[in-house]
Motif scaffolding. Structure first.
Motif, PDB file in Angstrom:
ATOM      1  N   MET A  32      41.633  -4.592 -50.118  1.00 49.07           N
ATOM      2  CA  MET A  32      41.863  -5.557 -49.328  1.00 49.07           C
ATOM      3  C   MET A  32      41.947  -5.397 -48.133  1.00 49.07           C
ATOM      4  SD  MET A  32      44.992  -8.410 -49.779  1.00 49.07           S
ATOM      5  CE  MET A  32      46.302  -7.347 -49.166  1.00 49.07           C
ATOM      6  N   ILE A  33      41.372  -6.017 -47.094  1.00 48.27           N
ATOM      7  CA  ILE A  33      41.479  -5.623 -45.490  1.00 48.27           C
ATOM      8  C   ILE A  33      42.281  -7.014 -44.958  1.00 48.27           C
ATOM      9  CG2 ILE A  33      40.370  -5.149 -43.448  1.00 48.27           C
ATOM     10  CD1 ILE A  33      38.020  -4.212 -45.088  1.00 48.27           C
ATOM     11  N   VAL A  34      43.097  -6.666 -44.524  1.00 50.41           N
ATOM     12  CA  VAL A  34      43.902  -7.700 -43.546  1.00 50.41           C
ATOM     13  C   VAL A  34      44.098  -7.739 -42.107  1.00 50.41           C
ATOM     14  CG1 VAL A  34      46.127  -8.720 -43.227  1.00 50.41           C
ATOM     15  CG2 VAL A  34      45.609  -7.912 -45.596  1.00 50.41           C
ATOM     16  N   LYS A  35      43.333  -8.854 -41.516  1.00 47.44           N
ATOM     17  CA  LYS A  35      43.398  -8.693 -40.112  1.00 47.44           C
ATOM     18  C   LYS A  35      44.365 -10.055 -39.757  1.00 47.44           C
ATOM     19  CE  LYS A  35      40.701  -8.597 -35.873  1.00 47.44           C
ATOM     20  NZ  LYS A  35      41.738  -7.793 -35.233  1.00 47.44           N
ATOM     21  N   GLN A  36      45.380  -9.562 -39.091  1.00 47.54           N
ATOM     22  CA  GLN A  36      46.348 -10.511 -38.453  1.00 47.54           C
ATOM     23  C   GLN A  36      45.853 -10.831 -36.904  1.00 47.54           C
ATOM     24  OE1 GLN A  36      50.211  -8.802 -37.089  1.00 47.54           O
ATOM     25  NE2 GLN A  36      51.197 -10.694 -38.267  1.00 47.54           N
ATOM     26  N   ILE A  37      45.733 -12.301 -36.656  1.00 44.88           N
ATOM     27  CA  ILE A  37      45.233 -12.633 -35.433  1.00 44.88           C
ATOM     28  C   ILE A  37      46.411 -13.304 -34.692  1.00 44.88           C
ATOM     29  CG2 ILE A  37      43.471 -14.188 -34.418  1.00 44.88           C
ATOM     30  CD1 ILE A  37      41.745 -13.541 -36.976  1.00 44.88           C
ATOM     31  N   TRP A  38      46.471 -12.792 -33.442  1.00 42.13           N
ATOM     32  CA  TRP A  38      47.486 -13.497 -32.467  1.00 42.13           C
ATOM     33  C   TRP A  38      46.961 -14.371 -32.052  1.00 42.13           C
ATOM     34  CZ3 TRP A  38      52.120 -15.199 -31.276  1.00 42.13           C
ATOM     35  CH2 TRP A  38      52.537 -15.207 -30.040  1.00 42.13           C
ATOM     36  N   THR A  39      47.439 -15.772 -31.980  1.00 45.19           N
ATOM     37  CA  THR A  39      46.680 -17.047 -31.032  1.00 45.19           C
ATOM     38  C   THR A  39      47.130 -16.959 -29.719  1.00 45.19           C
ATOM     39  OG1 THR A  39      48.448 -18.392 -31.773  1.00 45.19           O
ATOM     40  CG2 THR A  39      46.768 -18.173 -33.363  1.00 45.19           C
ATOM     41  N   ALA A  40      48.437 -16.391 -29.447  1.00 44.68           N
ATOM     42  CA  ALA A  40      48.868 -16.349 -27.799  1.00 44.68           C
ATOM     43  C   ALA A  40      49.140 -17.787 -27.362  1.00 44.68           C
ATOM     44  CB  ALA A  40      47.806 -15.626 -27.035  1.00 44.68           C
ATOM     45  N   ASN A  41      49.206 -18.643 -28.563  1.00 48.30           N
ATOM     46  CA  ASN A  41      49.496 -20.259 -28.100  1.00 48.30           C
ATOM     47  C   ASN A  41      51.187 -20.212 -27.885  1.00 48.30           C
ATOM     48  OD1 ASN A  41      50.545 -20.532 -30.702  1.00 48.30           O
ATOM     49  ND2 ASN A  41      49.099 -21.754 -31.345  1.00 48.30           N
ATOM     50  N   ASN A  42      51.441 -21.634 -27.364  1.00 48.98           N
ATOM     51  CA  ASN A  42      52.839 -21.822 -27.497  1.00 48.98           C
ATOM     52  C   ASN A  42      53.548 -21.884 -28.701  1.00 48.98           C
ATOM     53  OD1 ASN A  42      52.677 -22.152 -24.441  1.00 48.98           O
ATOM     54  ND2 ASN A  42      52.282 -24.389 -24.608  1.00 48.98           N
ATOM     55  N   TYR A  43      52.948 -22.272 -29.740  1.00 50.33           N
ATOM     56  CA  TYR A  43      53.720 -22.130 -30.947  1.00 50.33           C
ATOM     57  C   TYR A  43      53.814 -20.868 -31.640  1.00 50.33           C
ATOM     58  CZ  TYR A  43      52.839 -26.988 -30.750  1.00 50.33           C
ATOM     59  OH  TYR A  43      52.597 -28.368 -30.283  1.00 50.33           O
ATOM     60  N   ARG A  44      53.119 -19.786 -30.706  1.00 43.67           N
ATOM     61  CA  ARG A  44      52.982 -18.589 -31.524  1.00 43.67           C
ATOM     62  C   ARG A  44      52.776 -18.284 -32.630  1.00 43.67           C
ATOM     63  NH1 ARG A  44      55.789 -15.630 -27.729  1.00 43.67           N
ATOM     64  NH2 ARG A  44      55.887 -13.794 -28.967  1.00 43.67           N
ATOM     65  N   ASN A  45      51.653 -18.739 -33.144  1.00 45.52           N
ATOM     66  CA  ASN A  45      51.258 -18.518 -34.488  1.00 45.52           C
ATOM     67  C   ASN A  45      50.290 -17.378 -34.614  1.00 45.52           C
ATOM     68  OD1 ASN A  45      50.784 -21.975 -33.923  1.00 45.52           O
ATOM     69  ND2 ASN A  45      50.785 -21.734 -36.207  1.00 45.52           N
ATOM     70  N   PHE A  46      50.417 -16.988 -35.895  1.00 44.47           N
ATOM     71  CA  PHE A  46      49.651 -15.945 -36.392  1.00 44.47           C
ATOM     72  C   PHE A  46      48.693 -16.424 -37.462  1.00 44.47           C
ATOM     73  CE2 PHE A  46      53.149 -12.731 -36.067  1.00 44.47           C
ATOM     74  CZ  PHE A  46      52.712 -11.829 -34.959  1.00 44.47           C
ATOM     75  N   ASN A  47      47.345 -16.139 -37.395  1.00 42.75           N
ATOM     76  CA  ASN A  47      46.340 -16.695 -38.205  1.00 42.75           C
ATOM     77  C   ASN A  47      45.883 -15.192 -38.908  1.00 42.75           C
ATOM     78  OD1 ASN A  47      44.628 -19.133 -35.986  1.00 42.75           O
ATOM     79  ND2 ASN A  47      46.509 -18.952 -36.970  1.00 42.75           N
ATOM     80  N   TYR A  48      45.183 -15.262 -39.964  1.00 43.73           N
ATOM     81  CA  TYR A  48      44.797 -14.045 -40.839  1.00 43.73           C
ATOM     82  C   TYR A  48      43.426 -14.269 -41.463  1.00 43.73           C
ATOM     83  CZ  TYR A  48      49.853 -13.076 -40.631  1.00 43.73           C
ATOM     84  OH  TYR A  48      51.092 -12.872 -40.293  1.00 43.73           O
ATOM     85  N   LEU A  49      42.647 -13.288 -41.381  1.00 41.93           N
ATOM     86  CA  LEU A  49      41.694 -12.999 -42.199  1.00 41.93           C
ATOM     87  C   LEU A  49      41.834 -12.151 -43.230  1.00 41.93           C
ATOM     88  CD1 LEU A  49      38.682 -13.036 -39.593  1.00 41.93           C
ATOM     89  CD2 LEU A  49      39.476 -14.799 -40.924  1.00 41.93           C
ATOM     90  N   LEU A 109      38.704 -14.778 -46.373  1.00 43.23           N
ATOM     91  CA  LEU A 109      39.665 -15.726 -46.676  1.00 43.23           C
ATOM     92  C   LEU A 109      40.358 -16.122 -45.127  1.00 43.23           C
ATOM     93  CD1 LEU A 109      41.089 -17.828 -48.688  1.00 43.23           C
ATOM     94  CD2 LEU A 109      43.028 -16.297 -48.320  1.00 43.23           C
ATOM     95  N   ALA A 110      40.245 -17.275 -44.567  1.00 47.81           N
ATOM     96  CA  ALA A 110      41.149 -17.061 -43.475  1.00 47.81           C
ATOM     97  C   ALA A 110      42.345 -18.160 -43.581  1.00 47.81           C
ATOM     98  CB  ALA A 110      40.233 -18.193 -42.467  1.00 47.81           C
ATOM     99  N   VAL A 111      43.450 -17.706 -43.400  1.00 56.36           N
ATOM    100  CA  VAL A 111      44.731 -18.195 -43.601  1.00 56.36           C
ATOM    101  C   VAL A 111      45.056 -19.237 -42.285  1.00 56.36           C
ATOM    102  CG1 VAL A 111      47.082 -17.885 -44.133  1.00 56.36           C
ATOM    103  CG2 VAL A 111      45.334 -16.530 -45.239  1.00 56.36           C
ATOM    104  N   ASP A 112      45.381 -20.388 -42.532  1.00 53.15           N
ATOM    105  CA  ASP A 112      45.564 -21.184 -41.406  1.00 53.15           C
ATOM    106  C   ASP A 112      44.816 -20.901 -39.989  1.00 53.15           C
ATOM    107  OD1 ASP A 112      47.532 -22.501 -43.194  1.00 53.15           O
ATOM    108  OD2 ASP A 112      49.343 -21.040 -42.648  1.00 53.15           O
ATOM    109  N   PRO A 113      43.560 -20.926 -40.168  1.00 52.62           N
ATOM    110  CA  PRO A 113      42.908 -20.696 -38.920  1.00 52.62           C
ATOM    111  C   PRO A 113      42.847 -21.575 -37.879  1.00 52.62           C
ATOM    112  CG  PRO A 113      41.508 -21.417 -40.371  1.00 52.62           C
ATOM    113  CD  PRO A 113      42.665 -21.516 -41.174  1.00 52.62           C
ATOM    114  N   LEU A 114      43.971 -21.921 -37.357  1.00 53.17           N
ATOM    115  CA  LEU A 114      44.254 -22.765 -35.925  1.00 53.17           C
ATOM    116  C   LEU A 114      43.390 -22.415 -34.883  1.00 53.17           C
ATOM    117  CD1 LEU A 114      45.633 -25.067 -34.563  1.00 53.17           C
ATOM    118  CD2 LEU A 114      47.259 -23.389 -33.930  1.00 53.17           C
ATOM    119  N   ASP A 115      43.479 -21.056 -34.617  1.00 50.35           N
ATOM    120  CA  ASP A 115      42.587 -20.547 -33.330  1.00 50.35           C
ATOM    121  C   ASP A 115      41.233 -20.335 -34.049  1.00 50.35           C
ATOM    122  OD1 ASP A 115      41.291 -19.394 -31.206  1.00 50.35           O
ATOM    123  OD2 ASP A 115      43.029 -18.981 -30.400  1.00 50.35           O
ATOM    124  N   HIS A 116      40.441 -21.354 -34.163  1.00 46.36           N
ATOM    125  CA  HIS A 116      39.337 -21.252 -35.078  1.00 46.36           C
ATOM    126  C   HIS A 116      38.187 -20.308 -34.074  1.00 46.36           C
ATOM    127  CE1 HIS A 116      37.615 -24.396 -32.292  1.00 46.36           C
ATOM    128  NE2 HIS A 116      38.880 -24.799 -32.487  1.00 46.36           N
TER     129      HIS A 116
END
Ligand code: ZN
Length: 263
Positions: free
Chosen positions: A1-18, A28-35
């Motif tokens: 399993m490979i996990v990529k944590q994606i920092w959105t750098a938005n005001n809500y400070r969201n992390f998205n994941y692949l 699988l994209a977890v909560d991919p707000l910053d599409h």
């Protein structure tokens, strides 16, 4: 399993994941707000996003769904009771369900109410287990309950499910609030050596290269797991009128959740 944590750098400070299968490149994209960042990261790695998992229905977790579906045709998965709040959801999930990614990745669904009542976490059973915990558990903190949640349910999720996972479980939350949460822990428990040790690096941390904690570390630095600490209880008694002399761990959790709201 490979996990990529994606920092959105938005005001809500969201992390998205692949989360990708090393063999097939399916992801699988977890909560991919910053599409855009999620699609770019998949492209760079040569992965195909075939599924989207929304941990819960809040817009800062689902807002990228449409764009990712348009670009990839991915199926949307979420809590089975979230159908009315997450458009175009294709698979409803319940506790114990398994989400497969490619050939090699299997993720177990945990039904984790509290932040909202239709919140799921995903747990991997790999050599180094991992937990994708949305807005239920944050590094050094806990989700709030003011947009459709219930603090008592969050308490039950913490003690009944999260605290029982293996200590080596890596924690992948939906937002970066680490530094502020450590400050809250230290305000409740000034002698907390683990939190004291981590706060400086947390304040200087680039969330694009975030500190990844484990559950064992969380039990040291996250005051929401330290419900038996005499120091925490003594402090709360001074600040929270009405806290019983011998509070239950639920009393302590609820008082902490309440105090954090105003802090
Ligand atoms: Zn949320």
């Amino acid at each position: 399993m490979i996990v990529k944590q994606i920092w959105t750098a938005n005001n809500y400070r969201n992390f998205n994941y692949l989360i990708a299968c090393a063999e097939t490149g399916e992801a699988l994209a977890v909560d991919p707000l910053d599409h855009e960042k999620c699609l770019d990261a998949a492209k760079d790695a040569g992965w195909q996003i075939t599924q989207i998992l929304n941990t819960h229905e809040h817009r800062d977790h689902t807002g990228g769904n449409d764009a990712v579906v348009r670009a990839t045709g991915a199926a949307i998965l979420a809590h089975r009771n979230a159908r009315d709040s997450i458009p175009a959801m294709q698979r409803g999930l319940g506790a114990g369900d398994v989400v497969k990614v490619g050939k090699t990745v299997e993720l177990e669904v945990l039904d984790t109410p509290g932040h909202t009542m239709t919140h799921v976490c995903l747990r991997s059973h790999t050599d180094q287990p991992a937990l994708f915990c949305g807005d239920t558990l944050f590094n050094a903190g806990a989700g709030n309950c003011h947009n459709g949640g219930h603090p008592k349910e969050l308490y039950r999720t913490f003690v009944g499910q999260l605290a029982r996972l293996p200590d080596e479980t890596r924690i992948y939350p939906g937002h970066d609030y680490l530094a502020r949460n450590l400050a809250f822990t230290l305000d409740r428990e000034p002698t907390n050596a683990g939190a004291r040790e981590m706060i400086e690096s947390a304040e200087q941390m680039d969330p694009a290269r975030a500190i990844v904690t484990t559950l064992g570390v969380e039990k040291q630095i996250n005051v929401f797991f330290r419900l038996q600490s005499a120091e925490v209880i003594r402090q709360l008694r001074e600040r929270v009128p009405g806290l019983p002399d011998n509070p239950t761990s639920e009393d302590v959790f609820l008082a902490l959740r309440e105090l954090r709201n105003r802090w």
